[in-house]
Design a protein around this motif. Sequence first.
Motif, PDB file in Angstrom:
ATOM      1  N   SER A 133       0.806  -1.219   0.000  1.00  0.00           N
ATOM      2  CA  SER A 133       0.000   0.000   0.000  1.00  0.00           C
ATOM      3  C   SER A 133       0.848   1.282   0.000  1.00  0.00           C
ATOM      4  N   THR A 134       2.160   1.130   0.159  1.00  0.00           N
ATOM      5  CA  THR A 134       3.046   2.301   0.175  1.00  0.00           C
ATOM      6  C   THR A 134       3.235   2.838  -1.237  1.00  0.00           C
ATOM      7  N   THR A 135       3.031   4.132  -1.409  1.00  0.00           N
ATOM      8  CA  THR A 135       3.297   4.744  -2.720  1.00  0.00           C
ATOM      9  C   THR A 135       4.784   5.080  -2.821  1.00  0.00           C
ATOM     10  N   ILE A 136       5.310   4.936  -4.035  1.00  0.00           N
ATOM     11  CA  ILE A 136       6.756   5.038  -4.235  1.00  0.00           C
ATOM     12  C   ILE A 136       7.080   6.177  -5.195  1.00  0.00           C
ATOM     13  N   GLU A 137       7.937   7.047  -4.733  1.00  0.00           N
ATOM     14  CA  GLU A 137       8.447   8.154  -5.551  1.00  0.00           C
ATOM     15  C   GLU A 137       9.937   7.932  -5.767  1.00  0.00           C
ATOM     16  N   ILE A 138      10.363   7.976  -7.006  1.00  0.00           N
ATOM     17  CA  ILE A 138      11.791   7.825  -7.275  1.00  0.00           C
ATOM     18  C   ILE A 138      12.353   9.143  -7.795  1.00  0.00           C
ATOM     19  N   LEU A 139      13.542   9.459  -7.341  1.00  0.00           N
ATOM     20  CA  LEU A 139      14.267  10.649  -7.788  1.00  0.00           C
ATOM     21  C   LEU A 139      15.534  10.146  -8.453  1.00  0.00           C
ATOM     22  N   LYS A 187       6.807   0.858 -12.767  1.00  0.00           N
ATOM     23  CA  LYS A 187       5.633   1.624 -12.334  1.00  0.00           C
ATOM     24  C   LYS A 187       5.745   2.259 -10.939  1.00  0.00           C
ATOM     25  N   PRO A 188       6.748   3.111 -10.733  1.00  0.00           N
ATOM     26  CA  PRO A 188       6.711   3.921  -9.518  1.00  0.00           C
ATOM     27  C   PRO A 188       5.520   4.877  -9.608  1.00  0.00           C
ATOM     28  N   ASP A 189       5.061   5.376  -8.488  1.00  0.00           N
ATOM     29  CA  ASP A 189       3.907   6.282  -8.504  1.00  0.00           C
ATOM     30  C   ASP A 189       4.284   7.688  -8.976  1.00  0.00           C
ATOM     31  N   VAL A 190       5.497   8.105  -8.653  1.00  0.00           N
ATOM     32  CA  VAL A 190       5.992   9.413  -9.083  1.00  0.00           C
ATOM     33  C   VAL A 190       7.400   9.238  -9.642  1.00  0.00           C
ATOM     34  N   PHE A 191       7.634   9.812 -10.822  1.00  0.00           N
ATOM     35  CA  PHE A 191       8.976   9.807 -11.410  1.00  0.00           C
ATOM     36  C   PHE A 191       9.517  11.234 -11.311  1.00  0.00           C
ATOM     37  N   ASN A 192      10.538  11.402 -10.494  1.00  0.00           N
ATOM     38  CA  ASN A 192      11.134  12.714 -10.267  1.00  0.00           C
ATOM     39  C   ASN A 192      12.549  12.739 -10.819  1.00  0.00           C
ATOM     40  N   HIS A 193      12.850  13.771 -11.575  1.00  0.00           N
ATOM     41  CA  HIS A 193      14.221  14.011 -12.014  1.00  0.00           C
ATOM     42  C   HIS A 193      14.445  15.514 -11.982  1.00  0.00           C
ATOM     43  N   ASN A 194      15.391  15.957 -11.185  1.00  0.00           N
ATOM     44  CA  ASN A 194      15.597  17.387 -10.984  1.00  0.00           C
ATOM     45  C   ASN A 194      16.476  18.025 -12.056  1.00  0.00           C
ATOM     46  N   LEU A 195      16.034  19.169 -12.548  1.00  0.00           N
ATOM     47  CA  LEU A 195      16.872  19.961 -13.455  1.00  0.00           C
ATOM     48  C   LEU A 195      17.965  20.685 -12.679  1.00  0.00           C
ATOM     49  N   GLU A 196      17.710  20.981 -11.423  1.00  0.00           N
ATOM     50  CA  GLU A 196      18.616  21.626 -10.476  1.00  0.00           C
ATOM     51  C   GLU A 196      18.803  23.128 -10.704  1.00  0.00           C
ATOM     52  N   THR A 197      19.008  23.554 -11.968  1.00  0.00           N
ATOM     53  CA  THR A 197      19.238  24.972 -12.236  1.00  0.00           C
ATOM     54  C   THR A 197      18.890  25.288 -13.684  1.00  0.00           C
TER      55      THR A 197
END
Length: 320
Positions: free
Chosen positions: A153-159, A177-187
């Motif tokens: 039941s845990t939602t998963i966010e990957i960075l 299928k992670p729940d959130v796909f995060n990739h930072n531009l940073e600047t």
Amino acid sequence: MVTILDTVNAPRPRHPEKAKRADTPVLRKPDWIRVKAPGSPVYRETQSIVRENGLVTVCEEAGCPNIGECWSKKHATMMIMGDTCTRACAFCNVRTGMPGPLDPLEPENVARAVEKLGLHHVVITSVDRDDLADGGAQHFVEVIRAIRARSPSTTIEILTPDFLRKPGALEKVVAAKPDVFNHNLETVPSKYLTVRPGARYFHSIRLLQRVKELDPTMFTKSGIMVGLGEERNEVLQLMDDLRTAEVDFLTIGQYLQPTRKHHAVIRFVTPEEFKSFETVAYTKGFHMVSSSPLTRSSHHAGEDFERLRAARAEKLARTG
């Protein structure tokens, strides 16, 4: 005088590449940046669970100012694939060098810690692993699978890192299928050469766009730091670039200089300016925006995910 023996026995610098940089002045933090020192009983319990499972957290490695608040709520961002990064970004406090081999027990250890902490939402990030053929994509997959097995039941966010020159890596991670796909531009792009020299701005934009092509239902997220010398119009253009890639969630936070060897803070952006960025970002179509001096990618991630999910549902209901 330094003898050969002194040199041999001297401690190795945490950042060999960064140690070569000239010292830069450290600006005094304004009142709105100050945070309480950590130390609550729940903080110590979280710390104990992290230690027992031999885990690395970005909270500690990156010197996050929110660690006291987050760990006191049993929220910790797990950093997989070791504590040594193959890149030497000028803003980052994570160790730079040649990483060791992947730990095959790490996925299960992370999953066990998530279960013990009772997390409803977990953020998994990593160092850059340019030394690996897939940039560590399969390891992300194994961690996601292990968490789902123990805490369905845990939602998963990957960075994630940018998987630069790693064909097929992104597709492998999205398929998990992670729940959130995060990739930072940073600047902003004009600062990449000095702030993020190992990365490519438009590759990162394309990475986020590709996630939506592979799975239009997956939430995407990206973040930047301000105070590195960027201009306001550059931040607004970056917002447009992210919306072109259909990114759902934008985070904007103040850059804080970890040591004198890192990129200097050019200025501290005021809370009023952060609020202005938030207002503009919402008008550009982001479902969720977190913009404040202490905003970080994983800060309040669980609560923000629920708000993000609700915002999308509301928009879909309005548009039919």
